[in-house]
Design a protein around this motif. Structure first.
Motif, mmCIF file in Angstrom:
data_model
loop_
_atom_site.group_PDB
_atom_site.id
_atom_site.type_symbol
_atom_site.label_atom_id
_atom_site.label_comp_id
_atom_site.label_asym_id
_atom_site.label_seq_id
_atom_site.Cartn_x
_atom_site.Cartn_y
_atom_site.Cartn_z
ATOM 1 N N GLU A 181 48.000 43.187 37.335
ATOM 2 C CA GLU A 181 48.693 41.906 37.438
ATOM 3 C C GLU A 181 48.037 40.867 36.527
ATOM 4 O O GLU A 181 46.846 40.595 36.631
ATOM 5 C CB GLU A 181 48.675 41.407 38.885
ATOM 6 C CG GLU A 181 49.396 42.328 39.873
ATOM 7 C CD GLU A 181 50.881 42.422 39.582
ATOM 8 O OE1 GLU A 181 51.423 41.472 38.971
ATOM 9 O OE2 GLU A 181 51.484 43.437 39.946
ATOM 10 N N ARG A 182 48.843 40.293 35.612
ATOM 11 C CA ARG A 182 48.310 39.318 34.660
ATOM 12 C C ARG A 182 47.815 38.046 35.351
ATOM 13 O O ARG A 182 46.846 37.429 34.923
ATOM 14 C CB ARG A 182 49.397 38.951 33.637
ATOM 15 C CG ARG A 182 49.825 40.093 32.728
ATOM 16 C CD ARG A 182 48.723 40.502 31.767
ATOM 17 N NE ARG A 182 48.316 39.423 30.875
ATOM 18 C CZ ARG A 182 48.900 39.166 29.707
ATOM 19 N NH1 ARG A 182 49.933 39.881 29.313
ATOM 20 N NH2 ARG A 182 48.464 38.192 28.940
ATOM 21 N N LYS A 183 48.491 37.663 36.436
ATOM 22 C CA LYS A 183 48.122 36.426 37.122
ATOM 23 C C LYS A 183 47.008 36.635 38.150
ATOM 24 O O LYS A 183 46.478 35.667 38.694
ATOM 25 C CB LYS A 183 49.353 35.830 37.810
ATOM 26 C CG LYS A 183 50.444 35.394 36.833
ATOM 27 C CD LYS A 183 51.620 34.773 37.564
ATOM 28 C CE LYS A 183 52.703 34.323 36.593
ATOM 29 N NZ LYS A 183 53.864 33.716 37.301
ATOM 30 N N GLN A 184 46.677 37.898 38.414
ATOM 31 C CA GLN A 184 45.634 38.199 39.388
ATOM 32 C C GLN A 184 44.255 37.985 38.761
ATOM 33 O O GLN A 184 43.957 38.513 37.688
ATOM 34 C CB GLN A 184 45.768 39.649 39.867
ATOM 35 C CG GLN A 184 44.626 40.144 40.736
ATOM 36 C CD GLN A 184 44.618 39.495 42.101
ATOM 37 O OE1 GLN A 184 45.662 39.386 42.735
ATOM 38 N NE2 GLN A 184 43.453 39.072 42.558
ATOM 39 N N LYS A 185 43.417 37.210 39.408
ATOM 40 C CA LYS A 185 42.070 36.987 38.912
ATOM 41 C C LYS A 185 41.290 38.293 38.972
ATOM 42 O O LYS A 185 41.337 39.001 39.979
ATOM 43 C CB LYS A 185 41.366 35.910 39.737
ATOM 44 C CG LYS A 185 40.015 35.494 39.174
ATOM 45 C CD LYS A 185 39.412 34.359 39.985
ATOM 46 C CE LYS A 185 38.064 33.941 39.408
ATOM 47 N NZ LYS A 185 37.461 32.822 40.194
ATOM 48 N N LEU A 186 40.580 38.611 37.907
ATOM 49 C CA LEU A 186 39.870 39.877 37.830
ATOM 50 C C LEU A 186 38.514 39.764 38.538
ATOM 51 O O LEU A 186 37.455 39.748 37.915
ATOM 52 C CB LEU A 186 39.683 40.306 36.372
ATOM 53 C CG LEU A 186 39.286 41.769 36.148
ATOM 54 C CD1 LEU A 186 40.342 42.701 36.730
ATOM 55 C CD2 LEU A 186 39.105 42.038 34.662
ATOM 56 N N GLY B 179 35.707 48.555 32.058
ATOM 57 C CA GLY B 179 36.191 48.138 30.745
ATOM 58 C C GLY B 179 37.677 48.339 30.560
ATOM 59 O O GLY B 179 38.364 47.476 29.999
ATOM 60 N N ALA B 180 38.192 49.461 31.033
ATOM 61 C CA ALA B 180 39.625 49.751 30.877
ATOM 62 C C ALA B 180 40.474 48.740 31.627
ATOM 63 O O ALA B 180 41.548 48.344 31.158
ATOM 64 C CB ALA B 180 39.933 51.164 31.370
ATOM 65 N N VAL B 181 40.010 48.321 32.785
ATOM 66 C CA VAL B 181 40.747 47.343 33.590
ATOM 67 C C VAL B 181 40.827 46.003 32.869
ATOM 68 O O VAL B 181 41.892 45.382 32.800
ATOM 69 C CB VAL B 181 40.090 47.163 34.975
ATOM 70 C CG1 VAL B 181 40.885 46.157 35.811
ATOM 71 C CG2 VAL B 181 39.996 48.497 35.709
ATOM 72 N N GLN C 123 39.250 47.879 43.345
ATOM 73 C CA GLN C 123 40.490 48.446 43.882
ATOM 74 C C GLN C 123 41.199 49.297 42.823
ATOM 75 O O GLN C 123 41.686 50.391 43.120
ATOM 76 C CB GLN C 123 41.427 47.326 44.352
ATOM 77 C CG GLN C 123 40.971 46.602 45.601
ATOM 78 C CD GLN C 123 41.901 45.455 45.976
ATOM 79 O OE1 GLN C 123 42.921 45.226 45.324
ATOM 80 N NE2 GLN C 123 41.552 44.725 47.018
ATOM 81 N N ILE C 124 41.242 48.788 41.589
ATOM 82 C CA ILE C 124 41.890 49.529 40.506
ATOM 83 C C ILE C 124 41.111 50.796 40.185
ATOM 84 O O ILE C 124 41.695 51.875 39.975
ATOM 85 C CB ILE C 124 42.031 48.654 39.247
ATOM 86 C CG1 ILE C 124 42.869 47.403 39.547
ATOM 87 C CG2 ILE C 124 42.650 49.457 38.111
ATOM 88 C CD1 ILE C 124 44.277 47.708 40.003
ATOM 89 N N ILE C 125 39.787 50.675 40.148
ATOM 90 C CA ILE C 125 38.947 51.845 39.870
ATOM 91 C C ILE C 125 39.126 52.903 40.953
ATOM 92 O O ILE C 125 39.218 54.111 40.667
ATOM 93 C CB ILE C 125 37.466 51.427 39.752
ATOM 94 C CG1 ILE C 125 37.257 50.606 38.471
ATOM 95 C CG2 ILE C 125 36.555 52.648 39.751
ATOM 96 C CD1 ILE C 125 35.862 50.038 38.318
ATOM 97 N N ALA C 126 39.196 52.455 42.205
ATOM 98 C CA ALA C 126 39.413 53.392 43.316
ATOM 99 C C ALA C 126 40.772 54.073 43.180
ATOM 100 O O ALA C 126 40.915 55.271 43.469
ATOM 101 C CB ALA C 126 39.317 52.654 44.642
ATOM 102 N N GLN C 127 41.773 53.318 42.725
ATOM 103 C CA GLN C 127 43.108 53.890 42.529
ATOM 104 C C GLN C 127 43.094 54.935 41.416
ATOM 105 O O GLN C 127 43.735 55.986 41.530
ATOM 106 C CB GLN C 127 44.103 52.775 42.200
ATOM 107 C CG GLN C 127 45.565 53.225 42.193
ATOM 108 C CD GLN C 127 46.531 52.070 41.987
ATOM 109 O OE1 GLN C 127 46.138 50.894 41.995
ATOM 110 N NE2 GLN C 127 47.796 52.388 41.807
ATOM 111 N N LYS D 59 44.258 44.271 31.332
ATOM 112 C CA LYS D 59 44.681 42.940 31.786
ATOM 113 C C LYS D 59 44.882 41.996 30.604
ATOM 114 O O LYS D 59 45.899 41.292 30.520
ATOM 115 C CB LYS D 59 43.649 42.360 32.751
ATOM 116 C CG LYS D 59 43.994 40.951 33.248
ATOM 117 C CD LYS D 59 42.973 40.462 34.255
ATOM 118 C CE LYS D 59 43.187 38.986 34.600
ATOM 119 N NZ LYS D 59 44.526 38.717 35.138
ATOM 120 N N MET D 60 43.933 41.998 29.671
ATOM 121 C CA MET D 60 44.009 41.084 28.533
ATOM 122 C C MET D 60 45.141 41.457 27.575
ATOM 123 O O MET D 60 45.761 40.590 26.963
ATOM 124 C CB MET D 60 42.673 41.072 27.791
ATOM 125 C CG MET D 60 41.527 40.467 28.584
ATOM 126 S SD MET D 60 39.961 40.448 27.669
ATOM 127 C CE MET D 60 40.354 39.312 26.333
#
Length: 209
Positions: free
Chosen positions: A167-172, A124-126, A179-183, A130-131
Motif C-alpha cells: 500500500e502506497r499510503k501505508q507508512k512503512l 529491501g524488497a518491501v 507483516q509483508i516479510i511473513a507473507q 513501495k517506492m
C-alpha cells in the motif's frame, strides 16, 4: 536486444544441459513491472527465474567486484545488472532499481535474504516495491542444487505465488514490513509444499561441513 539474445542462448543451453524444467502458476505474473523474489538456493536460480517469467525482461543486482573485469562488465551492463557493494551498500541499492522500475520496462529479480547461505528475509524488497509502486511476486526454485545435478537432468520446478501489493499510503513501519516479510515466507512455504510436500532445503555448504 542483447538481453533477448542472451536469454534465448541461455534457454538453449539449459535445455541441452537439463531439459527437465517445469513452470507453475505463470498466469499469476502481473502485466506491468514487479519485483520477483525468492529464497536464494543455488547460484543459477536467478537464471531459471528469468527464463520462467519470460517474455518479461529483468534487472539484477550483482556484487560490484564482478564489474572490475571489462568483458564481464560489458555483459552485466547489457544484461541489465547494476553493481552493489555488499559490505557498504549505498543509496544506489534502492535508487537504481526504483528508477528502473518506474522509468523502464524492466522488472527486478531480487533475493531478500541476500545470500544463498541465509534464509532470513530482509526488508529491501518491501521498500523498493513501495517506492516504485509495484507488487512483489514470490517464487521458489526446487531442483538440483549443484551443476552435477543439473547435468543428471534432475527435475527443476519454478512456481509463482500471488502478487503482494504494498500500500502506497501505508507508512512503512517495522510492524508493517514484518507483516509483508511473513507473507512472503508463508507463500514460499506454500509453494514448496505444493511442489513437493517432503521438500526440505539443505544448504550445500552446511552439508559439506
Amino acid at each position: 536486444m542483447f538481453y533477448s539474445f542472451i536469454r534465448a542462448l541461455v534457454r538453449v543451453i539449459v535445455f541441452i544441459i537439463n531439459g527437465n524444467t517445469h513452470y507453475l502458476n505463470k498466469d499469476k505474473l502481473p502485466k506491468g513491472n514487479y519485483i520477483l523474489v525468492g529464497p536464494h538456493r543455488t547460484w543459477y536460480d536467478p537464471i531459471f527465474f528469468a527464463l520462467a517469467a519470460a517474455p518479461k525482461k529483468f534487472s539484477f543486482m550483482a556484487k560490484e567486484e564482478l564489474f572490475s573485469n571489462p568483458f564481464l562488465r560489458y555483459i552485466l551492463v547489457h544484461a541489465n545488472a547494476f553493481p552493489v557493494n555488499r559490505a557498504n551498500p549505498g543509496p544506489s541499492v534502492i535508487k537504481t532499481p526504483v528508477k528502473w522500475l518506474r522509468k523502464r520496462d524492466l522488472s527486478l529479480i531480487m533475493f531478500p535474504s541476500g545470500t544463498r547461505h541465509s534464509q532470513e528475509l530482509k526488508g529491501g524488497a518491501v521498500l523498493i516495491a513501495k517506492m516504485a509502486g509495484v507488487p512483489i511476486v514470490p517464487a521458489v526454485y526446487q531442483g538440483p542444487l549443484t551443476f552435477k545435478g543439473l547435468l543428471a537432468r534432475k527435475k527443476v520446478t519454478i512456481a509463482f505465488g500471488d502478487p503482494i501489493t504494498i500500500e502506497r499510503k501505508q507508512k512503512l513501519t517495522d510492524e508493517y514490513q514484518e507483516q509483508i516479510i511473513a507473507q512472503m515466507n508463508q507463500t514460499f512455504n506454500n509453494l514448496d509444499q505444493a511442489i513437493n510436500p517432503d521438500f526440505v532445503y539443505i544448504d550445500q555448504t552446511t552439508k559439506k561441513n
